[in-house]
Design a protein around this motif. Structure first.
Motif, PDB file in Angstrom:
ATOM      1  N   LEU A 166       0.823  -1.220   0.000  1.00  0.00           N
ATOM      2  CA  LEU A 166       0.000   0.000   0.000  1.00  0.00           C
ATOM      3  C   LEU A 166       0.851   1.261   0.000  1.00  0.00           C
ATOM      4  N   VAL A 167       1.898   1.312   0.819  1.00  0.00           N
ATOM      5  CA  VAL A 167       2.683   2.552   0.908  1.00  0.00           C
ATOM      6  C   VAL A 167       3.456   2.835  -0.381  1.00  0.00           C
ATOM      7  N   LYS A 168       3.658   1.816  -1.206  1.00  0.00           N
ATOM      8  CA  LYS A 168       4.354   2.026  -2.472  1.00  0.00           C
ATOM      9  C   LYS A 168       3.424   2.617  -3.522  1.00  0.00           C
ATOM     10  N   ASN A 169       2.120   2.351  -3.383  1.00  0.00           N
ATOM     11  CA  ASN A 169       1.146   2.886  -4.334  1.00  0.00           C
ATOM     12  C   ASN A 169      -0.183   3.092  -3.602  1.00  0.00           C
ATOM     13  N   PRO A 170      -0.241   4.063  -2.693  1.00  0.00           N
ATOM     14  CA  PRO A 170      -1.443   4.232  -1.870  1.00  0.00           C
ATOM     15  C   PRO A 170      -2.694   4.532  -2.674  1.00  0.00           C
ATOM     16  N   GLU A 171      -2.574   5.293  -3.733  1.00  0.00           N
ATOM     17  CA  GLU A 171      -3.761   5.620  -4.528  1.00  0.00           C
ATOM     18  C   GLU A 171      -4.384   4.362  -5.122  1.00  0.00           C
ATOM     19  N   LYS A 172      -3.573   3.512  -5.676  1.00  0.00           N
ATOM     20  CA  LYS A 172      -4.069   2.266  -6.269  1.00  0.00           C
ATOM     21  C   LYS A 172      -4.786   1.404  -5.230  1.00  0.00           C
ATOM     22  N   TYR A 173      -4.172   1.251  -4.067  1.00  0.00           N
ATOM     23  CA  TYR A 173      -4.730   0.347  -3.061  1.00  0.00           C
ATOM     24  C   TYR A 173      -5.960   0.935  -2.378  1.00  0.00           C
ATOM     25  N   LEU A 174      -5.962   2.231  -2.142  1.00  0.00           N
ATOM     26  CA  LEU A 174      -7.136   2.841  -1.530  1.00  0.00           C
ATOM     27  C   LEU A 174      -8.319   2.863  -2.502  1.00  0.00           C
ATOM     28  N   LYS A 175      -8.029   3.027  -3.781  1.00  0.00           N
ATOM     29  CA  LYS A 175      -9.095   2.970  -4.778  1.00  0.00           C
ATOM     30  C   LYS A 175      -9.694   1.571  -4.861  1.00  0.00           C
ATOM     31  N   ALA A 176      -8.879   0.556  -4.582  1.00  0.00           N
ATOM     32  CA  ALA A 176      -9.386  -0.815  -4.578  1.00  0.00           C
ATOM     33  C   ALA A 176     -10.092  -1.143  -3.274  1.00  0.00           C
ATOM     34  N   LEU A 177      -9.599  -0.589  -2.164  1.00  0.00           N
ATOM     35  CA  LEU A 177     -10.161  -0.886  -0.852  1.00  0.00           C
ATOM     36  C   LEU A 177     -11.521  -0.229  -0.629  1.00  0.00           C
ATOM     37  N   CYS A 178     -11.635   1.040  -0.951  1.00  0.00           N
ATOM     38  CA  CYS A 178     -12.848   1.797  -0.616  1.00  0.00           C
ATOM     39  C   CYS A 178     -14.135   1.163  -1.154  1.00  0.00           C
ATOM     40  N   PRO A 179     -14.212   0.750  -2.426  1.00  0.00           N
ATOM     41  CA  PRO A 179     -15.449   0.124  -2.907  1.00  0.00           C
ATOM     42  C   PRO A 179     -15.805  -1.150  -2.139  1.00  0.00           C
ATOM     43  N   LYS A 180     -14.799  -1.880  -1.700  1.00  0.00           N
ATOM     44  CA  LYS A 180     -15.068  -3.104  -0.934  1.00  0.00           C
ATOM     45  C   LYS A 180     -15.642  -2.790   0.438  1.00  0.00           C
TER      46      LYS A 180
END
Length: 245
Positions: A166-180
């Motif tokens: 996540l810390v390497k690409n927070p935008e990618k992971y947060l965009k994947a996490l939030c909908p879930k």
């Protein structure tokens, strides 16, 4: 969000704090765990009041488990559409009822145990405490056991997020996490003002060092690097590793 110490849970909490219609509960089971376990077995060179935050907010000082759970699963304050709960897995003691976990969306935060153990050791020894009296509070086994309990309770595997990714690409992971989690991602989650937080209140306690870097940060950061691991930590790391898979 269920986590172990030093898994970057505070940084993720700061990201969710940036969402206007979110209420944050930062380790709301802490006081319940404290009075049932830690207050009787605190390190010998400490006083009980040393471990209680000076700011009483978001249930942090409520020792009544039933009352805390009622608050966590009850009505939201005006203007809030969801809560984000940063929880330490080891705070949920075996004697505590967990049926309420079927009413919330659970996800687990993990990080390489080698990194969490080393970071925990640095934070605790910097505060002047003996490692031997603190290493049992890393909580990796409790983290794994709780994952299995929630899996049995809900009949589905909880989501797992590796903070190292996540810390390497927070935008990618947060965009994947939030909908879930049933919420919308916001660009505001990617940065924040240093020291400006309403949810972190561990000043003047032995845990102040734990969040010092995050409090002074402006966004996610990765300071992990190859370190020479002291021999005193090897046994503890080896004990934690099987529970990280």
């Amino acid at each position: 969000m269920w986590a172990c110490p030093r898994s970057r849970s505070t940084a993720i909490t700061r990201a969710f704090e940036r969402i206007d219609d979110c209420i944050i509960y930062d380790e709301p089971l802490y006081a319940c765990w404290f009075v049932n376990t830690f207050s009787q077995s605190a390190p010998s060179n400490s006083k009980t009041n040393d471990f209680l935050p000076s700011v009483q907010t978001n249930l942090l000082n409520d020792t009544n488990y039933s009352r805390v759970i009622e608050k966590l699963t009850g009505s939201l304050p005006e203007g809030k559409s969801f809560s984000f709960q940063k929880q330490m897995s080891y705070h949920l003691l075996p004697e505590f009822d967990i049926s309420w976990l079927s009413k919330v969306t659970n996800f687990f935060l993990i990080r390489n145990p080698k990194e969490t153990v080393f970071s925990y050791w640095k934070a605790k020894t910097a505060t002047g405490y003996d490692w031997e009296e603190w290493e049992s509070h890393l909580g990796w086994e409790e983290h794994y056991r709780l994952f299995k309990k929630i899996e049995d309770l809900t009949q589905e595997k909880p989501l797992v997020i590796d903070s190292g990714d996540l810390v390497k690409n927070p935008e990618k992971y947060l965009k994947a996490l939030c909908p879930k989690l049933g919420i919308n991602f916001s660009e505001k989650m990617l940065c924040w003002e240093p020291k400006k937080t309403k949810v972190l209140c561990w000043e003047n306690t032995p845990f102040e060092k734990f969040s010092e870097n995050v409090i002074n940060s402006t966004s996610f950061f990765d300071r992990s690097k190859e370190e020479n691991i002291p021999d005193i930590l090897v046994t503890c790391i080896n004990k934690c590793m099987p529970f990280s898979d």
